[in-house]
Scaffold this active site. Structure first.
Site, short mmCIF file in Angstrom:
data_model
loop_
_atom_site.label_atom_id
_atom_site.label_comp_id
_atom_site.label_asym_id
_atom_site.label_seq_id
_atom_site.Cartn_x
_atom_site.Cartn_y
_atom_site.Cartn_z
N ARG A 67 0.82 -1.22 0.00
CA ARG A 67 0.00 0.00 0.00
C ARG A 67 0.85 1.26 0.00
O ARG A 67 0.53 2.25 -0.66
CB ARG A 67 -0.93 -0.02 1.23
CG ARG A 67 -1.83 1.20 1.32
CD ARG A 67 -2.92 1.00 2.38
NE ARG A 67 -3.83 2.13 2.44
CZ ARG A 67 -3.94 2.94 3.49
NH1 ARG A 67 -3.22 2.73 4.59
NH2 ARG A 67 -4.79 3.94 3.46
N HIS A 71 0.60 4.47 -2.50
CA HIS A 71 0.42 5.85 -2.04
C HIS A 71 1.61 6.74 -2.41
O HIS A 71 1.44 7.94 -2.57
CB HIS A 71 0.17 5.88 -0.52
CG HIS A 71 -1.24 5.51 -0.16
ND1 HIS A 71 -1.88 5.94 0.99
CD2 HIS A 71 -2.14 4.73 -0.81
CE1 HIS A 71 -3.11 5.45 1.02
NE2 HIS A 71 -3.29 4.71 -0.05
N ASN A 99 -2.96 8.47 5.30
CA ASN A 99 -1.70 7.75 5.59
C ASN A 99 -1.43 7.54 7.08
O ASN A 99 -0.84 6.54 7.47
CB ASN A 99 -0.52 8.52 4.98
CG ASN A 99 -0.53 8.49 3.46
OD1 ASN A 99 -1.03 7.55 2.86
ND2 ASN A 99 0.00 9.53 2.85
N HIS A 198 -6.22 -5.77 -2.27
CA HIS A 198 -7.05 -5.85 -1.06
C HIS A 198 -7.33 -7.30 -0.64
O HIS A 198 -8.17 -7.55 0.21
CB HIS A 198 -8.35 -5.07 -1.24
CG HIS A 198 -8.13 -3.58 -1.25
ND1 HIS A 198 -9.11 -2.68 -1.54
CD2 HIS A 198 -7.01 -2.85 -0.99
CE1 HIS A 198 -8.61 -1.44 -1.46
NE2 HIS A 198 -7.34 -1.52 -1.14
#
Ligand code: HEM
Ligand code: NAG
Ligand code: NAG
Ligand code: NAG
Ligand code: NAG
Length: 331
Positions: A67, A71, A99, A198
């Site tokens: 992740r 990001h 975050n 996910h």
């Protein structure tokens, strides 16, 4: 054979290419597999060892790093800007509610960087360390192995205001998700493919609660959410709870295995976020969800290729940017 072809060709070919990479010529403004082959031959091994160490201590490191790479790449490109600490004069990406406190795995990047500075000072960028670490995290959770083109350089700017402008929200519908990925030159199919990340990790209740209590049906939950699963989530994420530590697994069946269970969950109306379940509302994305759910081999390959593409968003190369000494601070 053109380099453009190399980068866009199959993952299998990239693996082959890496064997030859020390012999290949350095090209301007392009990432390449094996970039550190001569300047820091142990770079990728050191990162892998640090990810393994972190993963043995806490499996959550793997989803955290996958992740984190996403990001990083979606905000100002894959330039390590997500790693920079806020200062007295600047609030950095790291402190956006998207975050902080949910991103995890920073300590793995830092320990890899410390070893790499001792081994080959000023050579390996934090952005590349993160890209390697995300790849290793996929491998450690039994996902597809792939080679990572490298040679990214680190950015010198990290602004909290750019996070919500660029990271898609968990309440987004399929139209907005598609637009958000198109803004990064990623296709709708790549959006569906990458959403499969996910299949590992967890979510804080804050990203789920919009679906649990605010609807007019019998239990108050989003009618597109399986009602039994909604009941479980309501127990795990009590209404109005202010406990920001409450988390739920993204894929309760196999939370640390990179498999196609995510797509099976979505098909069973057990996608955790609005942004997961919405993939069934469009015929193209629903077809892809169906296909991926039934063909793990296909999805694994598509996922690896999409990670490579995501890893090339707006990268700094050549003499742009810098090689940070400490991933949390610009030089
Ligand atoms: C499609 C749009 C996406 C949305 C709206 C979204 C949203 C979210 C949210 C809200 C969380 C929960 C964070 C928390 O509360 O702890 C999460 C977790 C996660 N996301 Fe996404 N995400 C998206 C795409 C992606 C992509 C492209 C990747 C990587 C390729 C990714 C990888 C992950 C991983 C691995 C986790 C688990 C993190 C952990 O366990 O620490 N996501 N995502
Ligand atoms: C998706 O969301 C946008 C913005 O909220 C909205 O304008 C649009 O109508 C929605 N699309 C669908 C298909 O629901
Ligand atoms: C997308 O591609 C266009 C055309 O090649 C390019 O100008 C733009 O910078 C790219 N955007 C991103 C985010 O990579
Ligand atoms: C519930 O729905 C209303 C109206 O759509 C919205 O304004 C509110 O923010 C929602 N509350 C939660 C907890 O999602
Ligand atoms: C990197 O910088 C941060 C923030 O100033 C500091 O806390 C940390 O100790 C530094 N790490 C190393 C290895 O010097």
């Amino acid at each position: 054979m053109s380099i453009k072809m190399n980068i866009h060709s199959s993952v299998r070919f990239l693996v082959l290419f890496s064997v030859l990479s020390c012999l290949s010529v350095q090209l301007e403004a392009q990432l390449q597999v094996g970039f550190y082959c001569e300047s820091c031959p142990s770079a990728e091994r050191i990162v892998r060892e640090e990810v393994m160490k972190g993963f043995m201590n806490d499996k959550g490191v793997a989803p955290g790093l996958v992740r984190m790479h996403f990001h990083d790449c979606f905000v100002r490109g894959c330039d390590g800007s997500v790693l920079i600490d806020s200062t007295s004069s600047n609030t950095a990406e790291k402190d956006s509610p998207a975050n902080n406190p949910s991103l995890r795995g920073f300590e793995v990047i830092d320990s890899a960087k410390t070893r790499l500075e001792a081994e080959c000072k000023g050579v390996v960028s934090c952005a590349d360390i993160l890209a390697f670490a995300a790849r290793d995290s996929v491998a450690m959770t039994r996902g597809q192995r792939y080679d990572v083109p490298s040679g990214r350089r680190d950015g010198r700017v990290s602004l909290v205001s750019e996070v919500f402008q660029n990271i898609p929200g968990f309440t987004f519908n399929v139209t907005r998700l598609t637009q958000s990925f198109a803004n990064k030159n990623l296709t709708q199919e790549e959006m569906v493919t990458l959403s499969g990340a996910h299949t590992i990790g967890r979510s804080h209740c804050t990203s789920v609660s919009n679906r649990l209590y605010n609807f007019s049906g019998t239990n108050g939950a989003d009618p597109t959410l399986d009602s039994k699963y909604a009941g479980q989530l309501q127990q795990q994420c009590p209404q109005g709870s202010t406990n920001s530590n409450q988390v739920v697994p993204m894929d309760p069946v196999s939370p640390f295995i990179t498999d196609v269970n995510y797509y099976q969950d979505v098909l069973a109306n057990k996608g955790l976020f609005t942004s997961d379940q919405t993939l069934l509302t469009d015929s193209n994305t629903a077809n892809e969800v169906n296909q991926n759910a039934r063909n793990q081999f296909l999805w694994m390959r598509k996922f690896a290729a999409a990670m490579v593409n995501m890893g090339q968003i707006e990268v700094l190369t050549g003499t742009n940017g810098e090689i940070r000494t400490n991933c949390s601070v610009i030089n």
